[in-house]
Motif scaffolding. Structure first.
Motif, PDB file in Angstrom:
ATOM      1  N   LEU A  76      -4.344   0.785 -13.034  1.00  0.00           N
ATOM      2  CA  LEU A  76      -4.808   2.163 -12.906  1.00  0.00           C
ATOM      3  C   LEU A  76      -3.628   3.128 -12.944  1.00  0.00           C
ATOM      4  O   LEU A  76      -3.691   4.187 -13.574  1.00  0.00           O
ATOM      5  CB  LEU A  76      -5.593   2.339 -11.601  1.00  0.00           C
ATOM      6  N   LEU A  77      -2.544   2.764 -12.280  1.00  0.00           N
ATOM      7  CA  LEU A  77      -1.331   3.587 -12.315  1.00  0.00           C
ATOM      8  C   LEU A  77      -0.779   3.661 -13.729  1.00  0.00           C
ATOM      9  O   LEU A  77      -0.328   4.724 -14.178  1.00  0.00           O
ATOM     10  CB  LEU A  77      -0.283   3.005 -11.365  1.00  0.00           C
ATOM     11  N   THR A 113      -9.898   4.082   3.109  1.00  0.00           N
ATOM     12  CA  THR A 113     -11.093   3.769   2.318  1.00  0.00           C
ATOM     13  C   THR A 113     -12.281   3.449   3.205  1.00  0.00           C
ATOM     14  O   THR A 113     -13.408   3.875   2.939  1.00  0.00           O
ATOM     15  CB  THR A 113     -10.814   2.581   1.383  1.00  0.00           C
ATOM     16  N   VAL A 172       2.513   1.644  -3.473  1.00  0.00           N
ATOM     17  CA  VAL A 172       1.585   2.134  -4.492  1.00  0.00           C
ATOM     18  C   VAL A 172       1.299   3.618  -4.299  1.00  0.00           C
ATOM     19  O   VAL A 172       1.288   4.399  -5.265  1.00  0.00           O
ATOM     20  CB  VAL A 172       0.275   1.328  -4.463  1.00  0.00           C
ATOM     21  N   GLY A 225       2.327   6.433  -6.809  1.00  0.00           N
ATOM     22  CA  GLY A 225       1.211   7.188  -7.371  1.00  0.00           C
ATOM     23  C   GLY A 225       1.348   8.680  -7.174  1.00  0.00           C
ATOM     24  O   GLY A 225       1.086   9.472  -8.083  1.00  0.00           O
ATOM     25  N   THR A 246      -7.098   6.241  -0.023  1.00  0.00           N
ATOM     26  CA  THR A 246      -7.018   4.821  -0.338  1.00  0.00           C
ATOM     27  C   THR A 246      -6.407   4.078   0.836  1.00  0.00           C
ATOM     28  O   THR A 246      -6.118   4.661   1.876  1.00  0.00           O
ATOM     29  CB  THR A 246      -6.190   4.584  -1.625  1.00  0.00           C
ATOM     30  N   GLU A 306      -5.393  -4.569  -9.953  1.00  0.00           N
ATOM     31  CA  GLU A 306      -6.230  -3.366 -10.058  1.00  0.00           C
ATOM     32  C   GLU A 306      -5.432  -2.076  -9.931  1.00  0.00           C
ATOM     33  O   GLU A 306      -5.504  -1.189 -10.797  1.00  0.00           O
ATOM     34  CB  GLU A 306      -7.309  -3.417  -8.969  1.00  0.00           C
ATOM     35  N   LYS A 307      -4.670  -1.931  -8.857  1.00  0.00           N
ATOM     36  CA  LYS A 307      -3.964  -0.677  -8.596  1.00  0.00           C
ATOM     37  C   LYS A 307      -2.882  -0.411  -9.627  1.00  0.00           C
ATOM     38  O   LYS A 307      -2.598   0.736  -9.980  1.00  0.00           O
ATOM     39  CB  LYS A 307      -3.360  -0.701  -7.186  1.00  0.00           C
ATOM     40  N   TYR A 308      -2.287  -1.466 -10.140  1.00  0.00           N
ATOM     41  CA  TYR A 308      -1.176  -1.307 -11.071  1.00  0.00           C
ATOM     42  C   TYR A 308      -1.653  -0.898 -12.469  1.00  0.00           C
ATOM     43  O   TYR A 308      -1.005  -0.083 -13.130  1.00  0.00           O
ATOM     44  CB  TYR A 308      -0.363  -2.602 -11.129  1.00  0.00           C
ATOM     45  N   TYR A 367      -6.028  11.523  -9.422  1.00  0.00           N
ATOM     46  CA  TYR A 367      -5.254  10.386  -8.930  1.00  0.00           C
ATOM     47  C   TYR A 367      -4.602  10.719  -7.587  1.00  0.00           C
ATOM     48  O   TYR A 367      -4.496   9.858  -6.704  1.00  0.00           O
ATOM     49  CB  TYR A 367      -4.191   9.998  -9.951  1.00  0.00           C
ATOM     50  N   ASP A 415       0.829  -1.204   0.000  1.00  0.00           N
ATOM     51  CA  ASP A 415       0.000   0.000   0.000  1.00  0.00           C
ATOM     52  C   ASP A 415       0.865   1.256   0.000  1.00  0.00           C
ATOM     53  O   ASP A 415       0.606   2.209  -0.745  1.00  0.00           O
ATOM     54  CB  ASP A 415      -0.918   0.003   1.228  1.00  0.00           C
ATOM     55  N   MET A 439      -4.978   8.815  -4.010  1.00  0.00           N
ATOM     56  CA  MET A 439      -3.879   8.370  -3.163  1.00  0.00           C
ATOM     57  C   MET A 439      -4.056   8.799  -1.710  1.00  0.00           C
ATOM     58  O   MET A 439      -3.607   8.120  -0.787  1.00  0.00           O
ATOM     59  CB  MET A 439      -2.546   8.904  -3.704  1.00  0.00           C
TER      60      MET A 439
END
Length: 344
Positions: A278-279, A93, A32, A36, A89, A274-276, A82, A29, A86
């Motif tokens: 999106l990045l 969340t 990321v 990000g 998240t 998912e997170k990757y 974005y 986390d 960050m």
């Protein structure tokens, strides 16, 4: 009558979709978020530079550059969205209200959609100018503004639809895994829409390339072959390859993952990537500034003027890029050879 869950927490929907919510910061986390935020800052700075250059230099007061400026604005907005993600998240969340969660997602959807639609608008504009052998289209400023308004209206519509009804708050069985408050049907629609835009872009640029290649063949058969023409075609091939390659690499993985989630694929571990993805899509907002702006000689010289303003205080100093600009960006040279603007 369907039962709705407007008063439930975000955690309720995450548990329903079996998407993990952590109460502490894990190593991945932190990684990321750090990556990000770094990408977001770079996206903000580069696109601010593009917007400033277009405002300062009057040579950029043409339709293509207005669209480039709008693309930079969309990517700037994507960077802000974005960055907002960050900061909301990970363990944070679970603390979000439903309204804040929808705002978080709507910002991302709106900004990324605006960026993609801008890419399509630029492709169509370049197609028009290349086929008419012009450097700039004859589109009036009023029409450009209308086009820009339509781009943002489309982005807002697609980004806000889930908040105003296309969600799963009243149909838990329709909730997606990646976005637990979104309906899977919306993710399917959004992914297919973006993939169709990509396909249309590919068709437009393919037609540009085929047209230029045929034009070269006809002209080389009737006139002496000019080295600059070969440079123009090679430059076009490189630019088109970068544009389509960057779009495919950055966007296709995310759209495929969204599509798989929307279709309810049970064996697909979409949450693991998912997170990757999106990045990766966000990185495209950085690449846009490089591909559409930094390859333009006049734009580069304006960037140097902004970043090294002290060097430009000497009136005798004239950047080489500016001197060569007229030769590099013409569309029909005096000897009849066809050339193409590097900003295609």
């Amino acid at each position: 009558m369907k039962q709705c869950f407007y008063n439930e927490s975000v955690g309720f929907f995450y548990n329903n979709s079996r998407k993990e919510l952590t109460s502490y910061w894990r190593t991945k986390d932190v990684l990321v978020v750090a990556l990000g935020l770094t990408v977001s800052v770079i996206v903000l700075l580069t696109n601010l530079l593009v917007i400033a250059a277009i405002i300062i230099n009057r040579r950029f007061h043409y339709p293509i550059y207005y669209l480039l400026g709008n693309l930079a604005a969309a990517d700037l907005f994507a960077g802000i969205a974005y960055m907002f993600l960050m900061f909301h998240t990970g363990p944070r969340t679970a603390e979000l209200s439903l309204k804040t969660w929808f705002i978080r997602q709507s910002l991302l959807d709106t900004s990324l959609t605006a960026s993609v639609v801008n890419l399509l608008a630029i492709a169509v504009e370049r197609h028009q100018t290349v086929l008419t052998m012009q450097l700039h289209s004859k589109m009036s400023n009023q029409r450009v503004m209308i086009l820009i308004f339509c781009i943002w209206a489309t982005a807002l519509l697609l980004g806000l639809i889930p908040s105003y009804g296309w969600h799963c708050l009243c149909a838990l069985e329709e909730c997606s895994s990646m976005a637990p408050l979104y309906s899977r049907s919306y993710l399917t629609f959004w992914a297919i829409s973006n993939l169709l835009v990509f396909l249309l872009m590919a068709v437009v640029y393919a037609h540009i390339f085929i047209y230029v290649k045929r034009k070269m063949g006809r002209m080389s058969a009737h006139t002496s072959f000019h080295p600059r023409y070969r440079e123009t075609v090679v430059g076009l091939i490189k630019t088109v390859t970068i544009i389509l390659g960057a779009f495919v690499i950055c966007w296709t993985p995310g759209q495929v993952v969204l599509l798989l989630d929307g279709l309810g694929c049970k064996s697909c571990n979409v949450l693991a990537v998912e997170k990757y993805v999106l990045l990766l899509a966000e990185i495209n907002s950085l690449i846009n500034a490089i591909v559409y702006s930094y390859r333009d000689n006049e734009m580069r010289s304006t960037f140097r003027r902004i970043l090294c303003s002290v060097c430009y205080r000497n009136p005798k100093y004239t950047p080489t890029a500016v001197k060569l600009n007229a030769a590099d960006r013409g569309t029909l040279s005096p000897n009849g050879h066809f050339t193409v603007d590097s900003s295609i």
